[in-house]
Write a protein that holds these residues in place. Structure first.
Motif, PDB file in Angstrom:
ATOM      1  N   ALA A 174       0.918  -1.152   0.053  1.00  0.00           N
ATOM      2  CA  ALA A 174      -0.120  -0.035   0.099  1.00  0.00           C
ATOM      3  C   ALA A 174       0.721   1.187  -0.024  1.00  0.00           C
ATOM      4  O   ALA A 174       0.585   2.287  -0.746  1.00  0.00           O
ATOM      5  CB  ALA A 174      -0.867  -0.276   1.385  1.00  0.00           C
ATOM      6  N   LYS A 175       2.042   1.049   0.754  1.00  0.00           N
ATOM      7  CA  LYS A 175       2.895   2.374   0.832  1.00  0.00           C
ATOM      8  C   LYS A 175       3.527   2.787  -0.552  1.00  0.00           C
ATOM      9  O   LYS A 175       3.644   3.832  -1.096  1.00  0.00           O
ATOM     10  CB  LYS A 175       3.792   2.352   1.841  1.00  0.00           C
ATOM     11  N   ALA A 176       3.970   1.371  -1.298  1.00  0.00           N
ATOM     12  CA  ALA A 176       4.501   1.528  -2.493  1.00  0.00           C
ATOM     13  C   ALA A 176       3.568   2.158  -3.782  1.00  0.00           C
ATOM     14  O   ALA A 176       3.775   2.949  -4.439  1.00  0.00           O
ATOM     15  CB  ALA A 176       5.247   0.374  -2.965  1.00  0.00           C
ATOM     16  N   ALA A 177       2.238   1.683  -3.406  1.00  0.00           N
ATOM     17  CA  ALA A 177       1.234   2.195  -4.426  1.00  0.00           C
ATOM     18  C   ALA A 177       0.772   3.623  -4.153  1.00  0.00           C
ATOM     19  O   ALA A 177       0.624   4.253  -5.181  1.00  0.00           O
ATOM     20  CB  ALA A 177      -0.275   1.421  -4.058  1.00  0.00           C
ATOM     21  N   ALA A 178       0.845   3.980  -2.862  1.00  0.00           N
ATOM     22  CA  ALA A 178       0.595   5.490  -2.710  1.00  0.00           C
ATOM     23  C   ALA A 178       1.716   6.334  -3.358  1.00  0.00           C
ATOM     24  O   ALA A 178       1.496   7.393  -3.696  1.00  0.00           O
ATOM     25  CB  ALA A 178       0.318   5.621  -1.133  1.00  0.00           C
ATOM     26  N   ALA A 179       2.624   5.709  -3.097  1.00  0.00           N
ATOM     27  CA  ALA A 179       4.222   6.638  -3.670  1.00  0.00           C
ATOM     28  C   ALA A 179       4.216   6.627  -5.380  1.00  0.00           C
ATOM     29  O   ALA A 179       4.402   7.567  -5.929  1.00  0.00           O
ATOM     30  CB  ALA A 179       5.454   5.878  -3.320  1.00  0.00           C
ATOM     31  N   PHE A 180       3.746   5.579  -5.677  1.00  0.00           N
ATOM     32  CA  PHE A 180       3.468   5.399  -7.474  1.00  0.00           C
ATOM     33  C   PHE A 180       2.507   6.366  -7.832  1.00  0.00           C
ATOM     34  O   PHE A 180       2.498   7.219  -8.746  1.00  0.00           O
ATOM     35  CB  PHE A 180       3.039   4.008  -7.741  1.00  0.00           C
TER      36      PHE A 180
END
Length: 376
Positions: A107-113
């Motif tokens: 989820a954190k990586a998705a938000a950064a993307f």
């Protein structure tokens, strides 16, 4: 709003579903977003397929998402991204402590993307329909994890994941907004006997368990807190009201509860803005259902309930999860080779009739019923 069906679970027979692929949305995403924008739908629910993005733990491939984000931006459509719509990577044990931890990292990586794609405020639905997933996957064995008599355990685990995922997204993007999409139901007793009345009411109140877990009212050891719940999403279909142990309650029956009352109860319970995160019907019932839901939402808003959106779901026809039958539920049908989809004109006409009702917000003075608050 438009809603693109993005379920990606494994059925009980282990076959992986991928509705973004089977509807042709992944292939024709640019045309799809252009089409919904052309119908005046300027926001949409869509999904990231976790099982495609994280084939290896900790390694993220955004190639399945990037064309979707670009197409939405070009068409001027704001996306609410589902991060876990029933599906998760192969080899990940949903019952283990690793599940919420790994979901939080994803989820954190998705938000950064998403933040890299646009400066706009981003919107996410971390875990779709915790309650339904717990029932279908934890009690009925219909899809992953295909368990029986473990719905309570699965609901708690999914709540842990949603809580962890929400905090993780905020680490990457503190401005992010969230919806928690849960079924809105009503359950009537089969008789006036106190035992039946109590059983029906207990079942009806179970619809609030997932939201209560998120805000920390129920099982606070899961980590819930008032700030986890942002926008309350309610999914509402023609069969969401029934008699306990029997069939659906037909609209117009004395036991049928007006949807405006369900909206009001939910908004008052949580003090949060509400959206109808899914609604739709099949075959020729589509325009009539839009007419009913829109009328109930309009009445609720005029009474002071902060309902901020309605999501036609799904906006595309699709093949049934279990039998591949054509489910003609959408505003648009299946795409041709050029990506163009036929429009279901009766639904489009009803949508055009309803849109003017919602082009301006109710006056602030009309918001008498619900006082928004940031505490639970």
């Amino acid at each position: 709003m438009a809603g693109f069906e993005c379920a990606s679970q494994r059925r009980a027979d282990k076959k992986r579903l991928d509705l973004i692929a089977s509807t042709g949305h992944g292939q024709h995403v640019a045309a799809d977003y252009s089409a919904v924008a052309g119908q005046g739908l300027r926001a949409a629910r869509d999904g990231m397929r976790w099982h495609l993005i994280e084939r290896m733990p900790g390694h993220y491939d955004w190639s399945s998402v990037e064309p979707m984000a670009r197409a939405a931006a070009r068409s001027g459509v704001q996306v609410i991204w589902d991060l876990c719509h029933y599906g998760y990577p192969d080899g990940l044990d949903i019952w283990s402590p690793a599940f919420p931890e790994r979901f939080a990292r994803f989820a954190k990586a998705a938000a950064a993307f998403v933040r890299e794609q646009s400066d706009d405020v981003s919107y996410f639905c971390p875990v779709n329909e915790i309650s339904y997933w717990a029932w279908a996957g934890g009690d009925m064995g219909r899809f992953n994890p295909s368990a029986r008599r473990r719905s309570g355990e699965l609901k708690r685990q999914l709540a842990r994941a949603a809580i962890a995922g929400t905090h993780a997204v905020r680490e990457a993007d503190p401005r992010a907004r969230f919806i928690c999409a849960e079924p809105a139901i009503h359950v009537a007793p089969p008789s006036s006997r106190p035992k039946d009345v109590a059983a029906a009411e207990a079942y009806r109140l179970s619809q609030f368990e997932a939201h209560d877990m998120l805000v920390g009212r129920l099982m606070p050891e899961l980590g819930g807190s008032p700030d986890v719940l942002d926008i309350v999403g309610l999914n509402y279909y023609p069969d969401n009201q029934w008699v306990l142990g029997a069939g659906a309650i037909p609209m117009g029956h004395h036991d049928y509860r007006p949807f405006r009352e369900i909206l009001t109860e939910t908004a008052e319970r949580y003090g949060r803005p509400v959206i109808v995160s899914e609604f739709g019907a099949e075959h020729t019932a589509r325009p009539a259902w839009l007419n009913y839901v829109a009328g109930e939402v309009d009445a609720a808003r005029k009474a002071g309930v902060p309902v901020e959106g309605m999501c036609l779901y799904p906006v595309l026809d699709y093949h049934g999860w279990d039998n591949d039958r054509v489910c003609d539920v959408g505003l648009f049908g299946f795409a041709g080779p050029d990506g163009r989809r036929p429009v279901y004109e009766p639904l489009a006409a009803e949508l055009a009739r309803q849109r003017p009702r919602f082009e301006t917000a109710p006056d602030a003075d009309d918001h008498r019923v619900v006082q928004l608050r940031r505490e639970a």
